[in-house]
Design an enzyme around this catalytic site. Structure first.
Site, PDB file in Angstrom:
ATOM      1  N   CYS A 194       2.918  -3.819   3.677  1.00  0.00           N
ATOM      2  CA  CYS A 194       2.096  -2.665   4.249  1.00  0.00           C
ATOM      3  C   CYS A 194       2.761  -2.154   5.866  1.00  0.00           C
ATOM      4  O   CYS A 194       3.712  -2.446   5.901  1.00  0.00           O
ATOM      5  CB  CYS A 194       0.605  -2.947   4.462  1.00  0.00           C
ATOM      6  SG  CYS A 194       0.197  -4.110   5.664  1.00  0.00           S
ATOM      7  N   ASP A 230       0.897  -1.116   0.194  1.00  0.00           N
ATOM      8  CA  ASP A 230       0.063   0.063   0.007  1.00  0.00           C
ATOM      9  C   ASP A 230       0.894   1.334   0.028  1.00  0.00           C
ATOM     10  O   ASP A 230       2.082   1.151  -0.355  1.00  0.00           O
ATOM     11  CB  ASP A 230      -1.028   0.003   1.254  1.00  0.00           C
ATOM     12  CG  ASP A 230      -0.418   0.142   2.627  1.00  0.00           C
ATOM     13  OD1 ASP A 230       0.877   0.305   2.673  1.00  0.00           O
ATOM     14  OD2 ASP A 230      -1.300   0.145   3.697  1.00  0.00           O
ATOM     15  N   THR A 260       2.208  -2.524   8.700  1.00  0.00           N
ATOM     16  CA  THR A 260       2.828  -3.671   9.587  1.00  0.00           C
ATOM     17  C   THR A 260       2.876  -5.246   9.221  1.00  0.00           C
ATOM     18  O   THR A 260       3.259  -6.126   9.579  1.00  0.00           O
ATOM     19  CB  THR A 260       1.517  -4.034  10.919  1.00  0.00           C
ATOM     20  OG1 THR A 260       0.249  -4.149  10.143  1.00  0.00           O
ATOM     21  CG2 THR A 260       1.537  -2.478  11.813  1.00  0.00           C
ATOM     22  N   HIS A 271       1.887 -32.226   8.634  1.00  0.00           N
ATOM     23  CA  HIS A 271       1.321 -30.878   7.925  1.00  0.00           C
ATOM     24  C   HIS A 271       0.161 -30.983   6.832  1.00  0.00           C
ATOM     25  O   HIS A 271      -0.693 -29.908   7.019  1.00  0.00           O
ATOM     26  CB  HIS A 271       2.839 -30.284   7.315  1.00  0.00           C
ATOM     27  CG  HIS A 271       3.827 -30.094   8.356  1.00  0.00           C
ATOM     28  ND1 HIS A 271       3.428 -29.506   9.355  1.00  0.00           N
ATOM     29  CD2 HIS A 271       5.154 -30.519   8.391  1.00  0.00           C
ATOM     30  CE1 HIS A 271       4.909 -29.379  10.081  1.00  0.00           C
ATOM     31  NE2 HIS A 271       5.648 -30.320   9.439  1.00  0.00           N
ATOM     32  N   HIS A 316       5.918 -25.857   6.886  1.00  0.00           N
ATOM     33  CA  HIS A 316       5.035 -26.213   7.708  1.00  0.00           C
ATOM     34  C   HIS A 316       3.663 -26.045   7.382  1.00  0.00           C
ATOM     35  O   HIS A 316       2.618 -26.736   7.302  1.00  0.00           O
ATOM     36  CB  HIS A 316       5.290 -25.799   9.138  1.00  0.00           C
ATOM     37  CG  HIS A 316       6.203 -26.549   9.839  1.00  0.00           C
ATOM     38  ND1 HIS A 316       6.360 -26.418  11.211  1.00  0.00           N
ATOM     39  CD2 HIS A 316       7.435 -27.162   9.373  1.00  0.00           C
ATOM     40  CE1 HIS A 316       7.472 -27.124  11.689  1.00  0.00           C
ATOM     41  NE2 HIS A 316       8.279 -27.451  10.491  1.00  0.00           N
TER      42      HIS A 316
HETATM   43  C1  RB5 Z   1      -2.208   2.243   6.603  1.00  0.00           C
HETATM   44  O1  RB5 Z   1      -2.210   3.597   7.366  1.00  0.00           O
HETATM   45  C2  RB5 Z   1      -2.022   1.002   7.623  1.00  0.00           C
HETATM   46  O2  RB5 Z   1      -3.126   0.656   8.318  1.00  0.00           O
HETATM   47  C3  RB5 Z   1      -1.342  -0.199   6.620  1.00  0.00           C
HETATM   48  O3  RB5 Z   1      -0.381   0.110   6.027  1.00  0.00           O
HETATM   49  C4  RB5 Z   1      -1.291  -1.469   7.494  1.00  0.00           C
HETATM   50  O4  RB5 Z   1      -0.372  -1.097   8.646  1.00  0.00           O
HETATM   51  C5  RB5 Z   1      -2.542  -2.325   7.977  1.00  0.00           C
HETATM   52  O5  RB5 Z   1      -2.462  -3.176   8.413  1.00  0.00           O
END
Ligand code: RB5
Length: 145
Positions: A64, A8, A66, A132, A97
Site C-alpha cells: 500500500c 490497494d 506505506t 524465538h 526471528h
Molecule cells: C491510501 O491512501 C493509503 O492510506 C494507503 O495506501 C496506505 O498508505 C495506508 O497505510
C-alpha cells in the site's frame, strides 16, 4: 509454496511486476484483481490474512502507500504475524526471528528492492531457536486471552 498478494489502489503496477517475477517459481493468488481510487486497504489486508491463516505452506505479500495500514489490519487476524518491512535485512529477519507469515511494504520502494525483499522473505526459513519460539508463543498466548 503458495503466495497470496494484494495491493490497494497504490502499487497496482508494482504488484503486476512482482507477480511476473514470482510466477515461474510459485503458485500466486492475486487477491486484488480490481482496484479503485476509493478502495480501502483493510479489505485487502484482511482477505489475504484470512487466506494465510486458513492455508498451510502459504505466505502473504501486501503493498500500500506505506505498508503500515496493511500491516496493522493484517495483524488483527488471529495467528497472523505481519511484518512491515523496508529493507532486505528486515525481510530475512522477519522470517528467521519472527516467523512472519505476511510482509507489508510501501509501493514507493524501488521495484527491484521490493522484489529482492519478497524473494528473500519467501526463501528464508524460521530459525526455530528456543528463544524465538518462546517469544512468538508469548504473543500467541496473549492472543488467546
Ligand atoms: C491510501 O491512501 C493509503 O492510506 C494507503 O495506501 C496506505 O498508505 C495506508 O497505510
Amino acid at each position: 509454496m503458495k503466495i497470496v498478494i494484494a495491493t490497494d489502489h497504490n502499487g497496482v503496477e508494482q504488484k503486476k511486476i512482482i507477480i511476473n517475477s514470482l510466477i515461474n517459481e510459485y503458485e500466486i493468488i492475486d487477491m486484488s484483481q480490481e482496484n479503485y481510487d476509493t478502495d480501502d486497504y483493510p479489505d485487502f489486508a484482511i482477505n489475504v490474512a484470512e487466506y494465510v491463516r486458513d492455508n498451510e505452506n502459504t505466505l502473504g505479500i501486501l503493498l500500500c502507500g506505506t505498508g503500515i495500514g496493511m500491516s496493522i489490519a493484517a495483524n488483527k487476524v488471529k495467528d497472523i504475524r505481519c511484518a512491515h518491512v523496508s529493507n532486505l535485512a528486515e525481510a530475512k529477519l522477519a522470517r528467521m526471528h519472527n516467523n512472519a507469515n505476511i510482509i507489508a511494504m510501501s509501493y514507493r520502494n524501488n521495484i527491484n528492492d521490493l522484489i529482492d525483499c519478497i524473494k528473500a522473505f519467501v526463501k528464508t526459513n524460521f530459525a526455530n531457536e528456543e528463544r524465538h519460539i518462546r517469544r512468538i508463543n508469548k504473543i500467541s498466548e496473549y492472543e488467546k486471552r
